[in-house]
Design an enzyme around this catalytic site. Structure first.
Site, mmCIF file in Angstrom:
data_model
loop_
_atom_site.group_PDB
_atom_site.id
_atom_site.type_symbol
_atom_site.label_atom_id
_atom_site.label_comp_id
_atom_site.label_asym_id
_atom_site.label_seq_id
_atom_site.Cartn_x
_atom_site.Cartn_y
_atom_site.Cartn_z
ATOM 1 N N HIS A 10 0.813 -1.224 0.000
ATOM 2 C CA HIS A 10 0.000 0.000 0.000
ATOM 3 C C HIS A 10 0.848 1.276 0.000
ATOM 4 C CE1 HIS A 10 0.340 0.912 4.426
ATOM 5 N NE2 HIS A 10 0.507 -0.388 4.534
ATOM 6 N N ASP A 47 6.458 2.080 6.199
ATOM 7 C CA ASP A 47 5.217 1.309 6.134
ATOM 8 C C ASP A 47 4.261 2.107 5.262
ATOM 9 O OD1 ASP A 47 2.809 0.031 6.549
ATOM 10 O OD2 ASP A 47 2.624 0.632 8.647
ATOM 11 N N GLU A 95 -5.185 1.148 2.938
ATOM 12 C CA GLU A 95 -4.811 0.103 3.894
ATOM 13 C C GLU A 95 -4.847 0.580 5.331
ATOM 14 O OE1 GLU A 95 -2.373 -2.553 6.419
ATOM 15 O OE2 GLU A 95 -2.161 -0.407 6.092
ATOM 16 N N GLU A 96 -4.377 1.814 5.550
ATOM 17 C CA GLU A 96 -4.224 2.272 6.944
ATOM 18 C C GLU A 96 -5.566 2.430 7.666
ATOM 19 O OE1 GLU A 96 -1.675 2.131 8.629
ATOM 20 O OE2 GLU A 96 0.092 2.417 7.387
ATOM 21 N N ASP A 117 4.190 -6.290 3.396
ATOM 22 C CA ASP A 117 4.039 -5.185 4.348
ATOM 23 C C ASP A 117 5.073 -5.362 5.456
ATOM 24 O OD1 ASP A 117 3.038 -2.916 5.618
ATOM 25 O OD2 ASP A 117 0.943 -3.488 5.313
ATOM 26 N N HIS A 151 4.956 3.007 12.748
ATOM 27 C CA HIS A 151 3.944 4.062 12.966
ATOM 28 C C HIS A 151 4.494 5.174 13.859
ATOM 29 C CE1 HIS A 151 -0.019 1.965 11.541
ATOM 30 N NE2 HIS A 151 0.938 1.951 10.632
HETATM 31 ZN ZN LIG Z 1 1.404 -1.234 6.298
#
Ligand SMILES: [Zn+2]
Length: 349
Positions: free
Chosen positions: A73, A191, A225-226, A246, A326
């Site tokens: 993603h 990510d 995706e998030e 991922d 994150h």
């Molecule tokens: Zn991810």
């Protein structure tokens, strides 16, 4: 068969460029455009977009076997303007789970609906050390107390509105990308831009070496995706296997590291497909790819989104180890190369 070599210079440049394109969920189109442009140089690929805005690249080959798919993603964590405060600063509503302390004092872009962008930064509302002193550091870093100070002359709601800012405008946090001599890439949103890069680099290496996948492949570059449903659509029903690419979780209690790729056996969404997992393990062992197996504590993947939406495939999840996910993330070239090799091994098998 030995795997074709990877052009790590190309790899790193592509990744840095992609990281520097703001693409929070809901505003990921510029990143989709960028990947599409890059992939358009490979005439082997047939490119299209889903109505949801994801990019699909099909590499069709003659084979009796059903096609497979890989997904990664380009959307990232971000925010939208929730409220314009009395003094003209902005309160935000987070998109995905960015952690406030990780972006305190970071630069942001506010993208207005008219296409303007306005610079600013994220601060706690008790920022001035000469006013709040120690009390400021005790203020909770939460939605209530974090605000955007705009780099524009405004001290009121009216003036901020006059800049063209409206409730719901997209806010992107600076990635702060740095590539070190020692092979680390430090940035927000590795990510999952690292894994989009792994897929693009694998396609390039195969194409440059004059190789083709053993069966037809769909590459889905997803854009939601998030928030949990990116790849829930966009993968054709005749696809037999889906490999989600991922990030792997690095840190306390984790087996994954930044120098290897990881096969995730279980995350919050449950366990992946035993048969496809074993196929991935066998490929890694055959090609001497450094890999770990791991369990991720708070994690969901686009592959699971597809499963939940009724996707009838065998499903696996692989990816490079990303430290401080994150948050202010970090990867190493070794882990990225391992993941790219694993993708190539899978495609050629
Ligand atoms: Zn991810």
């Amino acid at each position: 068969m030995t795997l074709p070599s990877i052009d790590t210079k190309y790899f790193t440049k592509f990744l840095v460029d992609l990281l520097n394109i703001p693409s929070p969920t809901g505003f990921a189109e510029p990143a989709i455009d960028f990947v599409e442009k890059e992939l358009s140089q490979f005439k082997q690929l047939e490119l299209s977009r889903t109505r949801k805005g994801a990019l699909v690249a099909k590499w069709k080959v003659e084979s009796d076997l059903p096609p497979v798919a890989l997904t990664a993603h380009v959307d990232t964590l971000g925010a939208v303007v929730k409220e314009i405060k009395k003094k003209g600063r902005l309160k935000l509503s987070r998109v995905g789970g960015i952690q406030w302390p990780a972006v305190e004092t970071e630069g942001v872009w506010v993208f207005t609906s008219k296409g303007e962008k306005i610079r600013g930064s994220v601060l706690i509302d008790t920022a001035s050390g000469h006013i709040y002193s120690a009390a400021g550091s005790k203020t909770s870093r939460n939605d209530e107390h974090m605000e955007v100070r705009l780099d524009a002359r405004t001290t009121s709601r009216k003036e901020t509105r006059a800049l063209g800012i409206k409730i719901g405008d997209c806010v992107a946090f600076d990635p702060r990308v740095e590539v070190t001599q020692s092979g680390f890439i430090r940035s927000r949103f590795l990510d999952d831009k690292a894994c989009v890069t792994n897929i693009v680099a694998a396609i390039k290496s195969l194409a440059d070496a004059g190789l083709s996948p053993a069966r037809s492949v769909y590459f889905l570059i997803s854009n939601y995706e998030e928030v949990g449903h990116g790849a829930s659509t966009g993968i054709p029903s005749d696809v037999a296997e889906l490999v989600t690419v991922d990030m792997a979780v690095v840190g306390k209690g984790q087996e994954s590291d930044e120098f290897s790729a990881t096969l995730c056996i279980k995350d919050s969404g449950g366990v992946y497909h035993f048969g496809l997992n074993n196929k991935m393990r066998a490929l890694a062992e055959k090609h001497n790819i450094p890999y770990k197996t791991d369990v991720y504590p708070f994690y969901g993947s686009d592959g699971e989104a597809f499963w939940r939406a009724g996707g009838n495939v065998a499903l696996a999840l692989i990816g490079p180890g990303i430290d401080a996910s994150h948050n202010y993330e970090r990867a190493h070239t070794d882990g990225l190369v391992a993941t790219t090799n694993w993708i190539m091994a899978y495609l050629l098998d």
